[in-house]
Scaffold this motif. Structure first.
Motif, PDB file in Angstrom:
ATOM      1  N   VAL A 212     -83.653  25.411 -10.055  1.00  0.00           N
ATOM      2  CA  VAL A 212     -83.551  24.503  -8.916  1.00  0.00           C
ATOM      3  C   VAL A 212     -82.523  25.080  -7.943  1.00  0.00           C
ATOM      4  CG1 VAL A 212     -82.908  22.187  -8.152  1.00  0.00           C
ATOM      5  CG2 VAL A 212     -84.145  22.488 -10.309  1.00  0.00           C
ATOM      6  N   ILE A 213     -82.929  25.263  -6.703  1.00  0.00           N
ATOM      7  CA  ILE A 213     -82.010  25.780  -5.690  1.00  0.00           C
ATOM      8  C   ILE A 213     -81.678  24.630  -4.745  1.00  0.00           C
ATOM      9  CG2 ILE A 213     -81.634  27.496  -3.897  1.00  0.00           C
ATOM     10  CD1 ILE A 213     -83.663  29.278  -5.276  1.00  0.00           C
ATOM     11  N   ARG A 214     -80.469  24.113  -4.891  1.00  0.00           N
ATOM     12  CA  ARG A 214     -80.033  22.937  -4.128  1.00  0.00           C
ATOM     13  C   ARG A 214     -79.049  23.384  -3.046  1.00  0.00           C
ATOM     14  NH1 ARG A 214     -75.802  19.637  -3.507  1.00  0.00           N
ATOM     15  NH2 ARG A 214     -76.145  17.385  -3.226  1.00  0.00           N
ATOM     16  N   GLY A 215     -79.503  23.367  -1.813  1.00  0.00           N
ATOM     17  CA  GLY A 215     -78.626  23.760  -0.715  1.00  0.00           C
ATOM     18  C   GLY A 215     -78.033  25.148  -0.881  1.00  0.00           C
ATOM     19  N   GLY A 216     -78.807  26.067  -1.448  1.00  0.00           N
ATOM     20  CA  GLY A 216     -78.340  27.430  -1.657  1.00  0.00           C
ATOM     21  C   GLY A 216     -77.619  27.653  -2.969  1.00  0.00           C
ATOM     22  N   GLU A 217     -77.370  26.594  -3.740  1.00  0.00           N
ATOM     23  CA  GLU A 217     -76.695  26.710  -5.031  1.00  0.00           C
ATOM     24  C   GLU A 217     -77.738  26.695  -6.155  1.00  0.00           C
ATOM     25  OE1 GLU A 217     -73.627  27.259  -5.516  1.00  0.00           O
ATOM     26  OE2 GLU A 217     -72.514  26.538  -3.777  1.00  0.00           O
ATOM     27  N   ASN A 218     -77.600  27.626  -7.099  1.00  0.00           N
ATOM     28  CA  ASN A 218     -78.516  27.689  -8.229  1.00  0.00           C
ATOM     29  C   ASN A 218     -78.130  26.671  -9.298  1.00  0.00           C
ATOM     30  OD1 ASN A 218     -79.821  29.780  -6.978  1.00  0.00           O
ATOM     31  ND2 ASN A 218     -78.919  31.378  -8.249  1.00  0.00           N
ATOM     32  N   VAL A 219     -79.095  25.868  -9.709  1.00  0.00           N
ATOM     33  CA  VAL A 219     -78.896  24.928 -10.804  1.00  0.00           C
ATOM     34  C   VAL A 219     -79.858  25.319 -11.924  1.00  0.00           C
ATOM     35  CG1 VAL A 219     -78.952  22.524 -11.553  1.00  0.00           C
ATOM     36  CG2 VAL A 219     -78.270  23.079  -9.203  1.00  0.00           C
ATOM     37  N   TYR A 220     -79.296  25.691 -13.067  1.00  0.00           N
ATOM     38  CA  TYR A 220     -80.115  26.075 -14.207  1.00  0.00           C
ATOM     39  C   TYR A 220     -80.460  24.816 -15.005  1.00  0.00           C
ATOM     40  CZ  TYR A 220     -78.208  30.581 -12.861  1.00  0.00           C
ATOM     41  OH  TYR A 220     -77.844  31.704 -12.152  1.00  0.00           O
ATOM     42  N   CYS A 221     -81.752  24.520 -15.090  1.00  0.00           N
ATOM     43  CA  CYS A 221     -82.190  23.271 -15.709  1.00  0.00           C
ATOM     44  C   CYS A 221     -81.714  23.154 -17.155  1.00  0.00           C
ATOM     45  CB  CYS A 221     -83.714  23.167 -15.656  1.00  0.00           C
ATOM     46  SG  CYS A 221     -84.373  23.002 -13.975  1.00  0.00           S
ATOM     47  N   VAL A 222     -81.763  24.252 -17.892  1.00  0.00           N
ATOM     48  CA  VAL A 222     -81.375  24.213 -19.306  1.00  0.00           C
ATOM     49  C   VAL A 222     -79.936  23.743 -19.463  1.00  0.00           C
ATOM     50  CG1 VAL A 222     -80.932  25.636 -21.340  1.00  0.00           C
ATOM     51  CG2 VAL A 222     -83.057  25.921 -20.062  1.00  0.00           C
ATOM     52  N   GLU A 223     -79.052  24.186 -18.573  1.00  0.00           N
ATOM     53  CA  GLU A 223     -77.648  23.800 -18.658  1.00  0.00           C
ATOM     54  C   GLU A 223     -77.487  22.287 -18.510  1.00  0.00           C
ATOM     55  OE1 GLU A 223     -73.374  25.033 -16.597  1.00  0.00           O
ATOM     56  OE2 GLU A 223     -75.231  25.247 -15.446  1.00  0.00           O
ATOM     57  N   VAL A 224     -78.174  21.701 -17.532  1.00  0.00           N
ATOM     58  CA  VAL A 224     -78.084  20.249 -17.313  1.00  0.00           C
ATOM     59  C   VAL A 224     -78.745  19.506 -18.471  1.00  0.00           C
ATOM     60  CG1 VAL A 224     -78.563  18.368 -15.706  1.00  0.00           C
ATOM     61  CG2 VAL A 224     -78.116  20.665 -14.827  1.00  0.00           C
ATOM     62  N   GLU A 225     -79.873  20.026 -18.960  1.00  0.00           N
ATOM     63  CA  GLU A 225     -80.559  19.389 -20.086  1.00  0.00           C
ATOM     64  C   GLU A 225     -79.675  19.342 -21.323  1.00  0.00           C
ATOM     65  OE1 GLU A 225     -85.048  20.767 -18.667  1.00  0.00           O
ATOM     66  OE2 GLU A 225     -83.986  21.861 -20.251  1.00  0.00           O
ATOM     67  N   GLN A 226     -78.953  20.420 -21.581  1.00  0.00           N
ATOM     68  CA  GLN A 226     -78.097  20.449 -22.765  1.00  0.00           C
ATOM     69  C   GLN A 226     -76.962  19.439 -22.662  1.00  0.00           C
ATOM     70  OE1 GLN A 226     -77.008  24.599 -23.182  1.00  0.00           O
ATOM     71  NE2 GLN A 226     -78.796  25.037 -24.438  1.00  0.00           N
ATOM     72  N   VAL A 227     -76.421  19.252 -21.461  1.00  0.00           N
ATOM     73  CA  VAL A 227     -75.365  18.253 -21.281  1.00  0.00           C
ATOM     74  C   VAL A 227     -75.931  16.852 -21.502  1.00  0.00           C
ATOM     75  CG1 VAL A 227     -73.806  17.192 -19.601  1.00  0.00           C
ATOM     76  CG2 VAL A 227     -73.951  19.681 -19.772  1.00  0.00           C
ATOM     77  N   LEU A 228     -77.109  16.580 -20.961  1.00  0.00           N
ATOM     78  CA  LEU A 228     -77.733  15.278 -21.170  1.00  0.00           C
ATOM     79  C   LEU A 228     -78.048  15.045 -22.651  1.00  0.00           C
ATOM     80  CD1 LEU A 228     -80.158  15.188 -18.107  1.00  0.00           C
ATOM     81  CD2 LEU A 228     -78.307  13.554 -18.539  1.00  0.00           C
TER      82      LEU A 228
END
Length: 315
Positions: A212-228
Motif C-alpha cells: 500500500v502506497i499512502r501519500g508516497g509512504e510504503n505500508v507493508y500489509c504483513v507488518e500491520v497484519e502481524q500487529v493486529l
C-alpha cells in the motif's frame, strides 16, 4: 535424516494441489515415516488423530495451526506425542510461537519457512530456538538455494530473487511469462518483498502487489497484519489498500474478533497506533464475525476483501 532418530508420524493438512503439501510429503518419505491425512480440516478430529496415531509432526497453514492449539487449550489436550509444529503457505503471525511457548514451553518446536510452486516447495526454513528468537523471519536458504534482494530501498527491502537447483524451468506453454519471471543469470523474480539481515535470515515483508502506497509512504500489509494479530481478541486479520483521491491509497483492515470481545474499530486502531507509525494505522477497520475468505491453500482472498470497502467510495 533417514534411519536416524525416532520414527516420524506427520499429520499433513495441506491440500495436495498446493505445493506446500509436498514439502512435508517428501521429507516424511525420506525419513521412512508415516503420513496421516485428513479429507477435511476439523480441529477436534485433528486432536483425535494425533492421539490415535501418536503424531510427532504437524504441518498446515497458520490458521489451522492456531485453531489446533486453541482447541487443545480448551480441552486440556497436552499434545504429548507432538515434537514439531510446522506452518507454511501463508505468513505466520507471532501468535504461533507465543501459543506454543505458553502451553508447551520448548517441548514442541515451531517451524516456519518459505517456498513457491516455482521452487518445488520450501527452500528457506526457520526452526526451533532460532524461530522463537526471530519469529518474523522465514529463516535461511537451503544449501542449494541462493538469495538476492534486488533494488533494496533505504530500509533494505527489495524484491526477493532466488536461484538454485530446485527452480522450475518455466511456465508450461507460456514462454512470455517465463521470460518475464527470470532475470539474467538465472535469477527467479518471486514477486515478494523481503529483507536479509547480517546473518542471512530472510524476512518476507509483503507481496509487490499487496504493497500500500499512502501519500508516497510504503505500508507493508504483513507488518500491520502481524500487529493486529498480536491483539489478544483478534482471531484473524488482513490488510488491503483502499483508494483515496489525494493520498492514492489508505490502509484498510478486515478483522475477525473472538466472540464477545469488547474491542471495536477504534480500539484496534489505537492498538496499531501504539506500535506503528501514524501513516500505517488503518483508516478503515471492518469487524466481521465470519472467517476471512481463503483459498484452498490458506491464503486470504484479498480481492474479495477489497470489494468490502468499495461502498466507501474513493476517499
Amino acid at each position: 535424516r533417514p534411519g536416524g532418530g525416532a520414527p516420524v508420524v506427520s499429520l499433513t493438512t495441506f491440500p495436495f494441489f498446493h505445493v506446500a503439501a509436498f514439502t512435508s510429503l517428501y521429507a516424511v518419505m525420506a525419513a521412512g515415516g508415516t503420513l496421516v491425512m485428513m479429507r477435511k480440516w476439523d480441529a477436534a478430529r485433528a486432536l483425535e488423530l494425533i492421539r490415535e496415531h501418536k503424531v510427532t509432526h504437524y504441518a498446515g497453514v497458520p490458521t489451522t495451526a492456531l485453531q489446533l492449539l486453541a482447541r487443545a487449550r480448551e480441552t486440556g489436550d497436552g499434545l504429548e506425542s507432538l515434537v514439531l509444529l510446522s506452518t507454511g503457505g501463508a505468513a505466520a503471525p507471532p501468535a504461533v510461537t507465543g501459543e506454543l511457548a505458553e502451553g508447551y514451553g520448548e517441548r514442541i518446536a515451531p517451524r516456519n519457512g518459505y517456498g513457491l510452486t516455482e521452487t518445488c516447495g520450501g527452500v528457506l526454513a526457520n526452526v526451533g530456538a532460532e524461530y522463537r528468537e526471530h519469529p518474523g523471519s522465514v529463516g535461511r536458504p537451503s544449501p542449494a538455494t541462493e538469495v538476492r534482494i534486488e533494488a533494496p530501498g533505504d530500509d533494505g527491502v527489495g524484491e526477493l530473487w532466488l536461484r538454485g537447483q530446485s527452480l522450475f524451468r518455466g511456465y508450461w506453454g507460456n514462454p512470455e511469462a517465463t521470460r518475464a519471471a527470470f532475470a539474467p543469470g538465472g535469477w527467479f523474480r518471486t514477486g515478494d518483498l523481503a529483507r536479509v539481515d547480517a546473518e542471512g535470515r530472510v524476512s518476507i515483508v509483503d507481496r509487490l502487489t499487496d504493497l500500500v502506497i499512502r501519500g508516497g509512504e510504503n505500508v507493508y500489509c504483513v507488518e500491520v497484519e502481524q500487529v493486529l494479530q498480536a491483539h489478544p481478541d483478534v482471531l484473524d486479520a488482513a490488510v488491503v489498500g483502499v483508494p483515496h483521491p489525494l493520498l492514492g491509497e489508505e490502509v484498510g483492515a478486515v478483522v475477525r474478533l473472538r466472540a464477545g470481545s469488547p474491542a471495536g474499530a477504534e480500539g484496534l486502531r489505537a492498538h496499531v497506533a501504539a506500535r506503528l507509525a501514524a501513516f500505517k494505522v488503518p483508516a478503515h477497520v471492518l469487524v466481521r464475525d465470519e472467517p476471512l475468505p481463503r483459498n484452498g491453500g490458506g491464503k486470504v482472498l484479498k480481492g474479495e476483501l477489497r470489494e468490502l470497502f468499495a461502498p466507501l467510495g474513493p476517499g
